[in-house]
Write an enzyme that holds these catalytic residues in place. Structure first.
Site, PDB file in Angstrom:
ATOM      1  N   GLY A   2      24.486  -7.512  -4.980  1.00 18.50           N
ATOM      2  CA  GLY A   2      23.072  -7.247  -5.195  1.00 18.50           C
ATOM      3  C   GLY A   2      22.757  -5.927  -5.857  1.00 18.50           C
ATOM      4  O   GLY A   2      21.599  -5.669  -6.201  1.00 18.50           O
ATOM      5  N   GLU A   3      23.757  -5.055  -6.048  1.00 20.47           N
ATOM      6  CA  GLU A   3      23.499  -3.776  -6.706  1.00 20.47           C
ATOM      7  C   GLU A   3      23.146  -3.994  -8.179  1.00 20.47           C
ATOM      8  O   GLU A   3      23.611  -4.932  -8.815  1.00 20.47           O
ATOM      9  CB  GLU A   3      24.727  -2.872  -6.610  1.00 20.47           C
ATOM     10  N   ARG A  62       0.206   4.630  -3.844  1.00 19.66           N
ATOM     11  CA  ARG A  62      -0.899   4.659  -2.878  1.00 19.66           C
ATOM     12  C   ARG A  62      -0.779   5.810  -1.888  1.00 19.66           C
ATOM     13  O   ARG A  62      -1.778   6.284  -1.367  1.00 19.66           O
ATOM     14  CB  ARG A  62      -0.966   3.336  -2.128  1.00 19.66           C
ATOM     15  N   HIS A  76      -3.117   4.963  -9.800  1.00 19.28           N
ATOM     16  CA  HIS A  76      -4.026   4.777  -8.668  1.00 19.28           C
ATOM     17  C   HIS A  76      -4.757   6.075  -8.341  1.00 19.28           C
ATOM     18  O   HIS A  76      -5.905   6.059  -7.900  1.00 19.28           O
ATOM     19  CB  HIS A  76      -3.239   4.277  -7.455  1.00 19.28           C
ATOM     20  N   LYS A 113     -18.041   0.725   2.031  1.00 17.31           N
ATOM     21  CA  LYS A 113     -17.300  -0.092   2.995  1.00 17.31           C
ATOM     22  C   LYS A 113     -16.426   0.787   3.871  1.00 17.31           C
ATOM     23  O   LYS A 113     -16.155   1.944   3.555  1.00 17.31           O
ATOM     24  CB  LYS A 113     -16.428  -1.121   2.274  1.00 17.31           C
ATOM     25  N   GLY A 115      -6.997  -9.120  -2.518  1.00 17.58           N
ATOM     26  CA  GLY A 115      -8.268  -9.689  -2.949  1.00 17.58           C
ATOM     27  C   GLY A 115      -9.317  -9.710  -1.858  1.00 17.58           C
ATOM     28  O   GLY A 115     -10.451 -10.138  -2.093  1.00 17.58           O
ATOM     29  N   GLY A 116      -8.963  -9.249  -0.658  1.00 20.20           N
ATOM     30  CA  GLY A 116      -9.907  -9.269   0.453  1.00 20.20           C
ATOM     31  C   GLY A 116     -11.139  -8.436   0.174  1.00 20.20           C
ATOM     32  O   GLY A 116     -12.272  -8.885   0.380  1.00 20.20           O
ATOM     33  N   THR A 117     -10.931  -7.222  -0.298  1.00 18.06           N
ATOM     34  CA  THR A 117     -12.050  -6.334  -0.629  1.00 18.06           C
ATOM     35  C   THR A 117     -12.938  -6.969  -1.692  1.00 18.06           C
ATOM     36  O   THR A 117     -14.169  -6.997  -1.572  1.00 18.06           O
ATOM     37  CB  THR A 117     -11.523  -4.988  -1.152  1.00 18.06           C
TER      38      THR A 117
END
Length: 315
Positions: free
Chosen positions: A38-39, A96, A131, A194, A226-228
C-alpha cells in the site's frame, strides 16, 4: 527559460488533463502507483533536469493517500534535479484546523501540512479558495491563492435570475458574499446566522435580510455534508424565497451529502472540478459542475513566465 512540464497524481486526473490541454502540452510521464503493502510508489520516466515543474494534485479524500502521493512525487522530481517545483493544489485538505480555539488541545494541521510540503522541496504553491486565507502564512515558500468566484460569477450572470439576492451561509462568509453581490450587478445581500453544536451539524437560527419573492444565491467556499446548505435553503424558502441556487468552489460531498441534496428544497447546486464527483453525485440532476481548467492554466502560465497572478483578478 526552463521548460515547463506538468505532472499529476491520481487525485484529479480529469482536471489535470484539461489544464494540460489548455496549455497545449501533455502531462509528464510518471508512474504513480502502490507497492504491494500500500505504500506510494513513484517513478519519473522522463528528463526533468532544470525544468519548471508543476504537480497538479488535490489533497481531497482519500486525503492521506493523495497527500503522500504529492510529497513523494515532489521528492522524486527534486532528486531528479528539477529546477523549480510548484505544487498545484486546487483543493487544499487539512485546512479546517488553522488555529487553536480557546487553547484546546488540538493540532494546527494546516501548519503541519505546510511544513511537510516545504520540507520535501516544494518551491511554491498554487491553490484555489483556501478555507482560511491566513494559511498562506504557514508556508515558508510563496503561495498563490486564486479564486473560483470569477468562474461562478460568470455562470450566475448567464442565469435568468429574478430579483436576485446573494446569501452568505454564515458570518464568516460575509466578505465573499459581499464581493459576489457587488459584481452581480451590485445586488442586495443577506446573511444566515447559525450555531454549530458539533462538527458537521448546523442549525439555522436567523436570516438577516429580506428574501421574500427573490432568487437567492447561496455562496460558500465548500460543500461538505450539505447539511448547512440544505437547512439554509429550507429557511430561505420558509421566509418566502422564490428559488435557491447554491454556488461553491469545492464539492467535498461527504457523509450524507447525496441524500441531503436529493431531498432538499435547493433548486440547483453549482460547483467546480477541484474534487472528483462520485457517481451518486453525478446522477443528481440538481448538481452541475464548472471547470477551473482555464483559470489554473492561465495561473500556471503566468507563474512560469514570471508574470503577475493578482492581475488576473483586477476588475
Amino acid at each position: 527559460m526552463p521548460d515547463m512540464k506538468l505532472f499529476a497524481g491520481n487525485a484529479i486526473p480529469e482536471l489535470a488533463q484539461r489544464v494540460a490541454n489548455r496549455l497545449y502540452t501533455n502531462l509528464g510521464d510518471a508512474a504513480v502507483g502502490r507497492f504491494s503493502d500500500g505504500e506510494v510508489s513513484v517513478q519519473v520516466n522522463e528528463n526533468v533536469r532544470g525544468g519548471d515543474i508543476f504537480i497538479i494534485q488535490s489533497t481531497c479524500a482519500p486525503t492521506n493517500d493523495n497527500l503522500m502521493e504529492l510529497v513523494v512525487m515532489v521528492d522524486a522530481l527534486r532528486r531528479a534535479s528539477a529546477g523549480r517545483i510548484t505544487a498545484v493544489i486546487p483543493y487544499f485538505g487539512y485546512a479546517r484546523q488553522d488555529r487553536r480555539v480557546r487553547s484546546a488541545r488540538v493540532p494546527i494541521t494546516a501548519k503541519v501540512v505546510a511544513d511537510f510540503l516545504s520540507s520535501v522541496g516544494v518551491d511554491r504553491v498554487l491553490t484555489v479558495d483556501l478555507h482560511a486565507e491566513q494559511i498562506q502564512g504557514f508556508f515558508d515558500v510563496p503561495v498563490d491563492n486564486v479564486f473560483g468566484s470569477p468562474i461562478l460569477l460568470e455562470d450566475m450572470l448567464q442565469k435568468e435570475l429574478e430579483n436576485p439576492i446573494v446569501v452568505s451561509p454564515d458570518i464568516g462568509g460575509v466578505v465573499r458574499a459581499r464581493a459576489i453581490a457587488k459584481l452581480l450587478n451590485d445586488t442586495d445581500m443577506a446573511i444566515i446566522d447559525k450555531r454549530r453544536p458539533r462538527a458537521n451539524v448546523s442549525q439555522v437560527m436567523h436570516i438577516i435580510g429580506d428574501v421574500a419573492g427573490r432568487d437567492c444565491v447561496l455562496v460558500d467556499d465548500m460543500i461538505d455534508t450539505g447539511g448547512t446548505l440544505c437547512k439554509a435553503a429550507e429557511a430561505l424558502k420558509e421566509r418566502g424565497a422564490k428559488r435557491v441556487f447554491a454556488y461553491a468552489t469545492h464539492p467535498i460531498f461527504s457523509g450524507n451529502a447525496v441524500d441531503n441534496i436529493k431531498n432538499s428544497v435547493i433548486d440547483e447546486v453549482v460547483v467546480c472540478d477541484t474534487i472528483p464527483l462520485s457517481a451518486e453525485i453525478k446522477a443528481l440532476n440538481k448538481v452541475r459542475t464548472l471547470t477551473l481548467s482555464g483559470m489554473l492554466a492561465e495561473a500556471i502560465r503566468r507563474i512560469s513566465n514570471e508574470e503577475s497572478i493578482s492581475a488576473m483578478f483586477e476588475h
